[in-house]
Design a protein around this motif. Structure first.
Motif, mmCIF file in Angstrom:
data_model
loop_
_atom_site.group_PDB
_atom_site.id
_atom_site.type_symbol
_atom_site.label_atom_id
_atom_site.label_comp_id
_atom_site.label_asym_id
_atom_site.label_seq_id
_atom_site.Cartn_x
_atom_site.Cartn_y
_atom_site.Cartn_z
ATOM 1 N N GLU A 59 -6.254 81.803 36.672
ATOM 2 C CA GLU A 59 -7.435 81.547 35.859
ATOM 3 C C GLU A 59 -8.117 82.861 35.474
ATOM 4 N N SER A 60 -8.679 82.906 34.295
ATOM 5 C CA SER A 60 -9.229 84.154 33.746
ATOM 6 C C SER A 60 -10.419 84.676 34.537
ATOM 7 N N ASP A 61 -11.115 83.785 35.255
ATOM 8 C CA ASP A 61 -12.283 84.241 35.995
ATOM 9 C C ASP A 61 -11.933 84.703 37.409
ATOM 10 N N VAL A 62 -10.639 84.727 37.718
ATOM 11 C CA VAL A 62 -10.193 85.215 39.012
ATOM 12 C C VAL A 62 -9.933 86.710 38.909
ATOM 13 N N ASP A 63 -10.246 87.443 39.969
ATOM 14 C CA ASP A 63 -10.053 88.888 39.979
ATOM 15 C C ASP A 63 -8.571 89.212 40.055
ATOM 16 N N VAL A 64 -7.939 89.479 38.920
ATOM 17 C CA VAL A 64 -6.529 89.810 38.877
ATOM 18 C C VAL A 64 -6.370 91.287 38.567
ATOM 19 N N ALA A 65 -5.124 91.736 38.596
ATOM 20 C CA ALA A 65 -4.861 93.165 38.429
ATOM 21 C C ALA A 65 -4.865 93.540 36.954
ATOM 22 N N GLN A 66 -6.030 93.422 36.314
ATOM 23 C CA GLN A 66 -6.130 93.851 34.920
ATOM 24 C C GLN A 66 -5.960 95.359 34.827
ATOM 25 N N SER A 70 -5.730 100.587 39.575
ATOM 26 C CA SER A 70 -6.770 100.577 40.592
ATOM 27 C C SER A 70 -6.218 100.224 41.965
ATOM 28 N N LEU A 71 -5.008 99.674 42.000
ATOM 29 C CA LEU A 71 -4.370 99.370 43.273
ATOM 30 C C LEU A 71 -3.827 100.657 43.897
ATOM 31 N N ASN A 72 -3.647 100.645 45.186
ATOM 32 C CA ASN A 72 -3.129 101.824 45.879
ATOM 33 C C ASN A 72 -1.615 101.891 45.731
ATOM 34 N N LEU A 73 -1.174 102.213 44.514
ATOM 35 C CA LEU A 73 0.258 102.198 44.234
ATOM 36 C C LEU A 73 0.995 103.377 44.859
ATOM 37 N N ASN A 74 0.251 104.340 45.358
ATOM 38 C CA ASN A 74 0.897 105.454 46.051
ATOM 39 C C ASN A 74 1.243 105.110 47.489
ATOM 40 N N ARG A 75 0.766 103.961 47.966
ATOM 41 C CA ARG A 75 1.028 103.529 49.335
ATOM 42 C C ARG A 75 2.023 102.372 49.350
ATOM 43 N N TYR A 76 2.842 102.333 50.390
ATOM 44 C CA TYR A 76 3.733 101.193 50.549
ATOM 45 C C TYR A 76 2.914 99.918 50.759
ATOM 46 N N PRO A 77 3.440 98.787 50.299
ATOM 47 C CA PRO A 77 2.672 97.540 50.436
ATOM 48 C C PRO A 77 2.634 97.048 51.875
ATOM 49 N N ASP A 78 1.704 96.176 52.131
ATOM 50 C CA ASP A 78 1.636 95.470 53.405
ATOM 51 C C ASP A 78 2.933 94.673 53.576
ATOM 52 N N PRO A 79 3.685 94.884 54.650
ATOM 53 C CA PRO A 79 4.958 94.170 54.788
ATOM 54 C C PRO A 79 4.817 92.717 55.219
ATOM 55 N N SER A 80 3.619 92.297 55.641
ATOM 56 C CA SER A 80 3.487 90.950 56.207
ATOM 57 C C SER A 80 2.770 89.947 55.304
ATOM 58 N N HIS A 81 1.829 90.399 54.481
ATOM 59 C CA HIS A 81 1.115 89.545 53.516
ATOM 60 C C HIS A 81 0.562 88.263 54.147
ATOM 61 N N PRO A 82 -0.242 88.370 55.199
ATOM 62 C CA PRO A 82 -0.717 87.156 55.896
ATOM 63 C C PRO A 82 -1.594 86.263 55.039
ATOM 64 N N HIS A 83 -2.387 86.838 54.120
ATOM 65 C CA HIS A 83 -3.291 86.001 53.313
ATOM 66 C C HIS A 83 -2.512 85.135 52.326
ATOM 67 N N ILE A 84 -1.461 85.710 51.746
ATOM 68 C CA ILE A 84 -0.623 84.919 50.837
ATOM 69 C C ILE A 84 0.035 83.783 51.613
ATOM 70 N N LYS A 85 0.583 84.102 52.760
ATOM 71 C CA LYS A 85 1.271 83.095 53.565
ATOM 72 C C LYS A 85 0.319 81.977 54.002
ATOM 73 N N SER A 86 -0.894 82.343 54.366
ATOM 74 C CA SER A 86 -1.866 81.334 54.791
ATOM 75 C C SER A 86 -2.219 80.393 53.648
ATOM 76 N N ARG A 87 -2.368 80.957 52.448
ATOM 77 C CA ARG A 87 -2.688 80.105 51.297
ATOM 78 C C ARG A 87 -1.526 79.181 50.956
ATOM 79 N N ILE A 88 -0.298 79.683 51.077
ATOM 80 C CA ILE A 88 0.861 78.829 50.823
ATOM 81 C C ILE A 88 0.933 77.721 51.863
#
Length: 430
Positions: A59-66, A70-88
């Protein structure tokens, strides 16, 4: 053995003692790779790849990666992604609807594995469960998703096929009708061949669009002569009626020998971010986690996935899925009307539980009996639609039980009108 797809060259190889074909495993050299929709056509009205034609679900009113930078692209990502998994887990009924605990066990996150599309999960399951060399096997139920066989060949494992029920009518019901799983035959096969480690069921099926009922899945899970895992691939589950009740995820907490595959590509309209999901009990999830590449899910993918799984975006996803289901019914009615014209359009033969329909193209009218499905004519119509009319459907006439069939993804309302118009025009010519 030449490398498939490599153009011949007269350029000398250096060093001369090196021959890449002697290095590559023979099963890889012999591999017929999965041919995706974009290998053939990439422009026009694209209703060949079962993408969500209404767009993504964020949805357009959600904070997405426009602003991706601004993301920390110089850093490796979180390997576990607990928030995504919890929502799923919450979405699919494996955790509380509003998780307040950060514990993976409390939120259901320990039942979730994330992969680079479902294809990575399919590959990993074979790598961790099935020994290479042909001594162990998987079982598939054609017509089905082609990547099961491709991954099996890449991993040098055997494939046993028990086709879906290829006769009968869909009206006989999902347990016994056309494209239902032949549960008794699958049981006989795995009972006589204990080398089968994985059973792959695609539900709703691709290209069949038929949902396999939970009673059939349970029958295989309860079968004591099968010691392996039943993998239920539910890429299209968001297009069935009441997904929560009809999904095999409802069996996950009860059965340790089931693994359900889902994706954000179809219902969520996020095919480009490549996020696949495995839902199973924690022991299998942990094995997959131990085996995957360290940072398989990128930061941009994770950011977009988290936004897509917000309450607002899930509501948007469900609304779009319902729109596509309604459009699917309208498309079936229109195709049935087109079939009455005598131009050679047969009745849909799939279960119509996904975001596409499977339609047989028939011979032109004949005097010695009713016209039969014609793969030759269907292929000509497929080519004409794509190359001369800007409408790209998918030819499936070579699949078992799908003689003469075209698979048509449901498009937007405007696209569907053009598809029907162009199809009728081509049918009158060919």
């Amino acid at each position: 053995m030449p490398i498939l797809g490599l153009k011949p060259t007269q350029k000398p190889i250096y060093p001369p003692h090196f021959d890449i074909e002697s290095v590559i495993r023979p099963n890889i050299l012999a591999l017929q790779p999965y041919r995706c929709a974009r290998d053939d056509y990439s422009s026009g009205i694209l209703v060949d790849a079962n993408e969500n034609s209404l767009g993504h679900s964020i949805e357009s009113d959600v904070d997405v990666a426009q602003d991706t930078l601004s993301l920390n692209l110089n850093r490796y990502p979180d390997p576990s992604h607990p928030h995504i998994k919890s929502r799923i887990a919450a979405l699919r009924g494996l955790g509380p609807s509003s998780p307040s605990s950060t514990s993976d066990e409390d939120t259901g996150a320990d039942h979730i594995f994330l992969g680079v599309g479902s294809d990575e999960v399919i590959d990993l399951l074979m790598r961790v469960c099935v020994a290479p060399g042909g001594s162990e096997k998987i079982l598939t139920t054609p017509p089905t998703y082609g990547m099961y066989a491709v991954c099996a060949q890449v991993n040098d494992v055997g494939v046993v096929c028990v086709p879906l029920e290829l006769s009968g009518d869909q009206g006989e019901g999902r347990e016994r009708g056309r494209f239902s799983a032949q549960v008794d035959q699958i049981k006989k096969t795995v009972a006589s061949d204990h080398s089968v480690k994985l059973i792959f069921l695609c539900s709703p099926g691709n290209p069949t669009g038929t949902l396999i009922p939970l009673s059939s899945v349970r029958a295989l899970l309860d079968f004591p002569d099968f010691k392996g895992i039943v993998v239920v691939d539910e890429a299209y589950i968001d297009f069935v009626e009441d997904p929560l009740k009809q999904s095999a995820v409802s069996l996950v907490k009860e059965y340790a020998n089931v693994c359900v595959l889902q994706t954000l590509s179809k219902g969520f309209g996020l095919a480009a971010i490549r996020l696949g999901i495995a839902l199973a009990q924690p022991p299998l999830i942990q094995v997959l986690t131990n085996t995957k590449a360290p940072y398989n899910i990128s930061t941009p993918t994770a950011h977009l996935a988290l936004s897509a799984l917000s309450p607002q975006s899930i509501a948007g996803m469900r609304a779009k899925a319902q729109t596509l289901v309604s459009s699917r019914e309208k498309m079936l009615v229109s195709l049935a009307e087109l079939g009455k014209t005598g131009l050679g359009v047969g009745k849909s033969i799939g279960g119509n539980d996904a975001n596409f329909v499977l339609i047989p193209i028939l011979e032109k009218a004949r005097e010695d009996g009713p016209p039969q499905p014609s793969s030759a004519r269907a292929n000509k119509i497929y080519r004409s639609l794509a190359e001369e009319n800007g409408v790209v459907v998918r030819y499936r006439g070579n699949e078992p039980g799908c003689a003469g069939c075209l698979r048509i993804t449901i498009g937007t309302e405007g696209e569907n009108k053009i598809i029907l118009q162009k199809l009728e025009e081509v049918l009158r010519i060919l």
